[in-house]
Design an enzyme around this catalytic site. Structure first.
Site, PDB file in Angstrom:
ATOM      1  N   GLU A   3      32.210  33.655  48.816  1.00  0.00           N
ATOM      2  CA  GLU A   3      31.075  33.695  49.320  1.00  0.00           C
ATOM      3  C   GLU A   3      30.037  32.855  49.280  1.00  0.00           C
ATOM      4  O   GLU A   3      28.981  33.469  49.508  1.00  0.00           O
ATOM      5  CB  GLU A   3      31.873  35.652  49.320  1.00  0.00           C
ATOM      6  CG  GLU A   3      32.466  36.190  49.271  1.00  0.00           C
ATOM      7  CD  GLU A   3      31.755  37.996  49.351  1.00  0.00           C
ATOM      8  OE1 GLU A   3      31.765  38.071  48.120  1.00  0.00           O
ATOM      9  OE2 GLU A   3      31.935  38.602  50.366  1.00  0.00           O
TER      10      GLU A   3
ATOM     11  N   HIS B 183      25.261  39.015  43.645  1.00  0.00           N
ATOM     12  CA  HIS B 183      25.924  39.842  45.151  1.00  0.00           C
ATOM     13  C   HIS B 183      27.241  40.388  44.494  1.00  0.00           C
ATOM     14  O   HIS B 183      27.807  40.052  44.117  1.00  0.00           O
ATOM     15  CB  HIS B 183      26.765  38.665  46.162  1.00  0.00           C
ATOM     16  CG  HIS B 183      27.394  39.013  47.154  1.00  0.00           C
ATOM     17  ND1 HIS B 183      27.447  40.440  48.051  1.00  0.00           N
ATOM     18  CD2 HIS B 183      29.072  39.063  47.683  1.00  0.00           C
ATOM     19  CE1 HIS B 183      27.725  40.633  48.329  1.00  0.00           C
ATOM     20  NE2 HIS B 183      29.020  40.013  48.059  1.00  0.00           N
TER      21      HIS B 183
ATOM     22  N   HIS C 194      29.642  44.914  45.657  1.00  0.00           N
ATOM     23  CA  HIS C 194      29.958  45.405  45.611  1.00  0.00           C
ATOM     24  C   HIS C 194      29.787  46.543  45.069  1.00  0.00           C
ATOM     25  O   HIS C 194      30.781  47.440  45.063  1.00  0.00           O
ATOM     26  CB  HIS C 194      31.594  45.499  45.870  1.00  0.00           C
ATOM     27  CG  HIS C 194      31.591  44.060  46.294  1.00  0.00           C
ATOM     28  ND1 HIS C 194      33.384  43.730  46.730  1.00  0.00           N
ATOM     29  CD2 HIS C 194      31.111  42.820  47.104  1.00  0.00           C
ATOM     30  CE1 HIS C 194      32.737  42.995  47.362  1.00  0.00           C
ATOM     31  NE2 HIS C 194      32.069  42.076  47.572  1.00  0.00           N
TER      32      HIS C 194
ATOM     33  N   TYR D 133       9.028  50.590  40.507  1.00  0.00           N
ATOM     34  CA  TYR D 133      10.192  49.270  39.926  1.00  0.00           C
ATOM     35  C   TYR D 133      10.768  49.140  41.133  1.00  0.00           C
ATOM     36  O   TYR D 133      11.242  47.758  41.052  1.00  0.00           O
ATOM     37  CB  TYR D 133      10.790  49.320  38.600  1.00  0.00           C
ATOM     38  CG  TYR D 133       9.988  49.342  37.322  1.00  0.00           C
ATOM     39  CD1 TYR D 133       9.846  48.177  36.620  1.00  0.00           C
ATOM     40  CD2 TYR D 133       8.577  50.389  36.743  1.00  0.00           C
ATOM     41  CE1 TYR D 133       8.877  48.188  36.213  1.00  0.00           C
ATOM     42  CE2 TYR D 133       8.380  50.431  35.901  1.00  0.00           C
ATOM     43  CZ  TYR D 133       8.117  48.948  35.825  1.00  0.00           C
ATOM     44  OH  TYR D 133       7.473  48.588  34.160  1.00  0.00           O
TER      45      TYR D 133
ATOM     46  N   HIS E  23      29.514  46.850  52.499  1.00  0.00           N
ATOM     47  CA  HIS E  23      29.781  45.755  51.855  1.00  0.00           C
ATOM     48  C   HIS E  23      29.136  45.755  50.773  1.00  0.00           C
ATOM     49  O   HIS E  23      29.649  45.812  49.875  1.00  0.00           O
ATOM     50  CB  HIS E  23      29.517  44.622  53.108  1.00  0.00           C
ATOM     51  CG  HIS E  23      29.982  43.121  51.982  1.00  0.00           C
ATOM     52  ND1 HIS E  23      30.233  42.096  52.602  1.00  0.00           N
ATOM     53  CD2 HIS E  23      30.758  43.003  50.740  1.00  0.00           C
ATOM     54  CE1 HIS E  23      30.938  40.888  52.281  1.00  0.00           C
ATOM     55  NE2 HIS E  23      30.999  41.333  51.088  1.00  0.00           N
TER      56      HIS E  23
HETATM   57 ZN    ZN Z   1      31.492  40.430  48.960  1.00  0.00          ZN
END
Ligand code: ZN
Length: 215
Positions: free
Chosen positions: A77, A96, A98, A123, A163
């Site tokens: 990714e 990143h 999940h 925030y 995702h």
């Molecule tokens: Zn991912």
């Protein structure tokens, strides 16, 4: 950047990765972290690596063109990270995940694709702001990188449909904090569904945006 600084960043990636993993924000070998280096290259977590058990010495070292210089092969990714960095020259790190609640929000049919989570707290506005939804793509599809690129200039965080989030920050710590803020606000949003919560007003959001600009 000196070798000493780079080693410090490697340690920091492993420490924060372990912290995210141990609190259940990432599972298995999912999720990835990158940091931009002063020479234009990157540190990137390796493919199939568990963020809870990273070996700092094996983190992928990439040059400015994204070619592997040392360490294990980078996450598949990494193109998501590259797309974000291209549009955000002042961002120094990207996370990143999940993470469950953010992914849950990304699957809801009725969310606003321009702004997935309403401004529930100050925030959230300060660390994340307006969160756009990137339409679903097959994992690894280069078109996903193009879709992220199209939004990253205006947004420090985007939510990939079905995702998970991709979040940039000035520093690694800032990117991690923003990711955590996003995940907790996603949880609040789900808790409050059907309750018609009182959100911050447009004036309150504008005041925060003016006083606390993100990178
Ligand atoms: Zn991912």
């Amino acid at each position: 950047m000196s070798v000493h600084d780079e080693n410090g960043l490697r340690e920091q990636i492993a420490t924060l990765g372990e912290s995210l993993f141990s609190r259940g924000l990432t599972m298995g070998s999912s999720g990835n972290i990158s940091v931009r280096l002063d020479d234009g290259g990157w540190l990137m977590t390796p493919t199939n690596a568990c963020l809870g058990r990273l070996d700092p010495a094996r983190i992928s070292r990439l040059d400015g063109q994204g070619r592997l210089l040392s360490g294990d092969r980078p996450t598949k990714e990494s193109f998501l990270h590259m797309a974000m960095y291209e549009e955000r020259p002042r961002s120094g790190a990207i996370v990143h995940l999940h993470s469950t609640h953010s992914v849950a929000v990304s699957c809801l049919p009725q969310i606003d694709p321009c702004d997935c989570i309403p401004p529930l707290t100050a925030y959230y506005v300060m660390r994340v702001g307006k969160l756009p939804l990137v339409p679903y793509h097959l994992p690894g599809d280069p078109a996903l990188g193009d879709a992220v690129r199209g939004l990253a200039g205006q947004h420090s965080a985007v939510l990939l449909a079905n995702h998970g989030p991709v979040v940039a920050g000035k520093t690694l710590e800032a990117a991690v904090y923003a990711t955590e803020e996003l995940e907790e606000t996603a949880r609040l949003f789900l808790l409050l569904r059907g309750e018609n919560p009182r959100c911050l007003t447009p004036e309150q959001v504008a005041e925060l945006e003016a006083r606390f600009p993100r990178d």
